[in-house]
Design an enzyme around this catalytic site. Sequence first.
Site, PDB file in Angstrom:
ATOM      1  N   LYS A   1       0.882  -1.245   0.076  1.00 21.28           N
ATOM      2  CA  LYS A   1       0.158  -0.080  -0.037  1.00 21.28           C
ATOM      3  C   LYS A   1       0.975   1.213  -0.093  1.00 21.28           C
ATOM      4  CE  LYS A   1      -3.818  -2.260  -0.034  1.00 21.28           C
ATOM      5  NZ  LYS A   1      -3.391  -3.588  -0.348  1.00 21.28           N
TER       6      LYS A   1
HETATM    7  C1  PLP Z   1      -9.582  -2.893  -1.811  1.00 20.96           C
HETATM    8  C2  PLP Z   1      -9.209  -3.514  -0.491  1.00 20.96           C
HETATM    9  N1  PLP Z   1      -9.860  -3.733   0.413  1.00 20.96           N
HETATM   10  C3  PLP Z   1      -9.376  -4.396   1.564  1.00 20.96           C
HETATM   11  C4  PLP Z   1      -8.049  -4.861   1.658  1.00 20.96           C
HETATM   12  C5  PLP Z   1      -7.584  -5.818   2.660  1.00 20.96           C
HETATM   13  O1  PLP Z   1      -6.504  -5.289   3.369  1.00 20.96           O
HETATM   14  P1  PLP Z   1      -5.474  -6.195   4.170  1.00 20.96           P
HETATM   15  O2  PLP Z   1      -4.723  -6.820   3.230  1.00 20.96           O
HETATM   16  O3  PLP Z   1      -4.569  -5.233   4.940  1.00 20.96           O
HETATM   17  O4  PLP Z   1      -6.485  -7.109   5.076  1.00 20.96           O
HETATM   18  C6  PLP Z   1      -7.246  -4.757   0.327  1.00 20.96           C
HETATM   19  C7  PLP Z   1      -5.936  -5.365   0.436  1.00 20.96           C
HETATM   20  O5  PLP Z   1      -5.036  -5.861   0.473  1.00 20.96           O
HETATM   21  C8  PLP Z   1      -7.863  -4.061  -0.616  1.00 20.96           C
HETATM   22  O6  PLP Z   1      -7.011  -3.835  -1.898  1.00 20.96           O
END
Ligand code: PLP
Length: 384
Positions: A185
């Site tokens: 990110k």
């Molecule tokens: C659009 C979106 N929502 C939620 C998430 C979930 O985040 P995490 O990987 O930190 O659980 C991600 C990606 O990683 C994402 O790209």
Amino acid sequence: MSYKKYPVSIPELSGNEKKYLNDALDTNWISSTGKYVDSFENNFSEYLNINHTITVSNGTVALHLALVALGVQKDDEVIVSNHNGVYGPFAIEYVGAKPIFIESKKDTWNIDPSLIEEKITKKTKAIMIVHIYGYACDMKAIMKIAKKHNLKVIEDAAESHGASIDGMKCGTFGDISIFSFYANKIITSGEGGAVVTNDDELALKCRYYKNLCFKINGPRDFQHSDIGYNYRMSNLHAALLCAQLEKIDYYIDKRNDCFNNFKNYFLSSDLDNFFSFPKPEIDSFNVAWVNVIKLENTNININDLRFELSKVGIDSRNLFYPSHKQLFLKNGSPNESFSISEDLYLKGMYVPSGSNLEKKDILYISKTIEKTFSELKANNDKNS
Ligand SMILES: Cc1ncc(COP(=O)(O)O)c(C=O)c1O
């Protein structure tokens, strides 16, 4: 012949990360209380211009916590973008609700607000939108529909740190929003996430549920009235985020420069009608989370192109799989037609991205894609 390897993403930790992390270690504040958790929550709220930031352990649990705080439960319906990762649909399933999928707009790749109202029923409780690949959704239209039907809005801004519409940051339009700080990110703590909101009551609920439903201001008597979750972020992760947030404008500029070079390469190529990119919403400022590209006017298989690129060290990923076809869904709609999201999956990909890619790297990647595509096309044309 050996090639430089280009992974899809390498985090850049070029600021005060080590200094803050060592400070957290040296002072023994390694768990979920500590000055870096407080600082990050305050500074991120200030950055977004929002009242509350509640740190959590990742973006997926942030989505779950947002739904829990809103009181979305079994048999409720939640309207959600179909062109999406698995995170939102999973979170909706966690609370026993049903995801109701909405197709994207062909040009922006984001949820099409004009298709939302026909899917609203008496069971609909919320609209969960995703600012996909760093591109802001049409929030004015979405908020208008939500207001008319008295629905809550959850913004998934996991990929769109710093994107805005008319100067208002993504994540501050809805009732409650989430961010992910996963390693790929724009700002990262390796793993991490946040829920943000202007609503004091929702913020309090998030703090309560993320901390196992320990009483917020009551005695630590180990008596719990509700089922809670351990979704806390550690002070160590927050230390990294404090350093990352100090450089967020730099990270965004670098990613946007990189994507502009990438996009302009194809738009000024003789083959420009074979490639497309998401179109920004009016008045939006977007953040190029990843370098996305989609094939047009060709039946070349994106996976053939990706395979050839991998042979010369260029890593890539498909775009997201159309949610309505996910096999885990209890009440999916695999026979419904979502031709735009299907097309995005079949023809789209993202290639190496990140603030530490140099202009020469992106030029090499662009040239290699163009050359590989031309070779596949020549072969295809010969055989057809
Ligand atoms: C659009 C979106 N929502 C939620 C998430 C979930 O985040 P995490 O990987 O930190 O659980 C991600 C990606 O990683 C994402 O790209």
